[in-house]
Design an enzyme around this catalytic site. Sequence first.
Site, PDB file in Angstrom:
ATOM      1  N   LYS A   1      52.270 -11.008  15.045  1.00 54.10           N
ATOM      2  CA  LYS A   1      52.057 -10.338  16.092  1.00 54.10           C
ATOM      3  C   LYS A   1      52.513  -8.801  16.267  1.00 54.10           C
ATOM      4  CE  LYS A   1      50.926 -14.317  19.211  1.00 54.10           C
ATOM      5  NZ  LYS A   1      51.288 -15.069  20.129  1.00 54.10           N
TER       6      LYS A   1
ATOM      7  N   LYS B   1      43.140 -20.308  12.171  1.00 54.52           N
ATOM      8  CA  LYS B   1      43.357 -21.454  13.130  1.00 54.52           C
ATOM      9  C   LYS B   1      42.558 -21.025  14.415  1.00 54.52           C
ATOM     10  CE  LYS B   1      47.280 -19.679  15.826  1.00 54.52           C
ATOM     11  NZ  LYS B   1      48.640 -20.289  16.467  1.00 54.52           N
TER      12      LYS B   1
ATOM     13  N   LYS C   1      43.662 -18.294  21.049  1.00 60.38           N
ATOM     14  CA  LYS C   1      43.162 -17.546  22.134  1.00 60.38           C
ATOM     15  C   LYS C   1      42.867 -16.056  21.873  1.00 60.38           C
ATOM     16  CE  LYS C   1      46.278 -20.097  25.251  1.00 60.38           C
ATOM     17  NZ  LYS C   1      47.448 -20.390  25.704  1.00 60.38           N
TER      18      LYS C   1
END
Length: 351
Positions: free
Chosen positions: A134, A216, A219
């Site tokens: 991130k 994966k 969101k």
Amino acid sequence: MVSESTPSGLAVEENPGAAPRPVRQKVFSGIQPTGNFHLGNYLGAIRNWVAQQSEYDNIFCVVDLHALSQTTSRDTLRENNRNLANMLLASGLDPAQSIIFIQSDVREHTELCWLLSSVTMDGELRRMTQFKDKAGGRGERVSSALLFYPVLQAADILLYDTNLVPVGEDQKQHIELTRDIGARFNARYGETFVLPQPDIKANGARIMSLEDPTKKMSKSDASPNASIALTDDPDTIRRKIRRAVTDSGTEVVAAPDKPALTNLLTIYSLLSNEPIAALEERYAGKGYGAFKTDLAEVVVAAMAPIQARLADLDANPDAARAILSDGADRARARAIFKMAEVRDRMGIGLG
Ligand code: AMP
Ligand code: TRP
């Protein structure tokens, strides 16, 4: 009471003088109120929470303080909190069997986070894969909350003497760090925290993107076609599954060189409760088209009852509010008790 999880699945309470009495294992898990709740979240986490609810002493938490590491809009966070609370209830979490609450309603989480930071090494946090992914080297431009994220997660878990943490595969490293932090605290200040085990299922722990089966389902994926949101209407679900990438060849089989079909078969198998081998047999020689058409109907049918309950909850916002407020009261009562012990162990205040 300090207890390690036992292989039998039961923790044994120490009660001097009496025969050991089995108590239910304590479960804690959390989910961030960040955007669209998808099929990966459902199959990797929430569905398992619901299925095991009656076996354990459960706490489930909407971790809005974690979401602050990335969400900066007040209105978005509020709306996401409400939506996720309704979604958890619509998915089948039952306040009669589980404590369900919003993290920020129990202030002890932030307090314990700070106290645990004193036994957490800066290097450990910088090595976390989720942080590296991130932050992506943008150190000057990401909030330090992103770095601190796993300390708050450790606080969530350790605060409630948690034995088991049901999560998807991506959270394994954070649970291992939680154990390290808890063990270090125990070594320094005396046995205080139970060391939790991750509960990661063999199937569904990593549902992949419909557009790229090497990534994966997430969101944060920019493409809406990569994931199925639990709120997608039937036609959207059908369209997304029709467009989902497949592997070369024509056979409907799960194999290491067929990541796309393996993912679609996993979704089908989990939602229909049929083994993958039975599905491979049923679709032998039938090609991808027939398989995808049926898969779409399986997903539509699985979402229908959840969406119906969600519509009821959305129409009656006070229902979730009352449940979460009661959940926070019950969680807080346990948290206050634990924090008194922690403060005393550490020598905080005058005692
Ligand atoms: P998050 O969306 O990161 O807040 O994750 C909430 C829960 O869903 C966690 O237990 C995750 O491990 C799980 N989860 C998220 N994405 C997936 C996925 N693609 N497959 C399986 N589980 C997932
Ligand atoms: N980090 C978790 C995720 O992204 C969410 C989370 C926060 C959590 N606190 C937790 C999960 C405690 C399990 C236990 O999915």
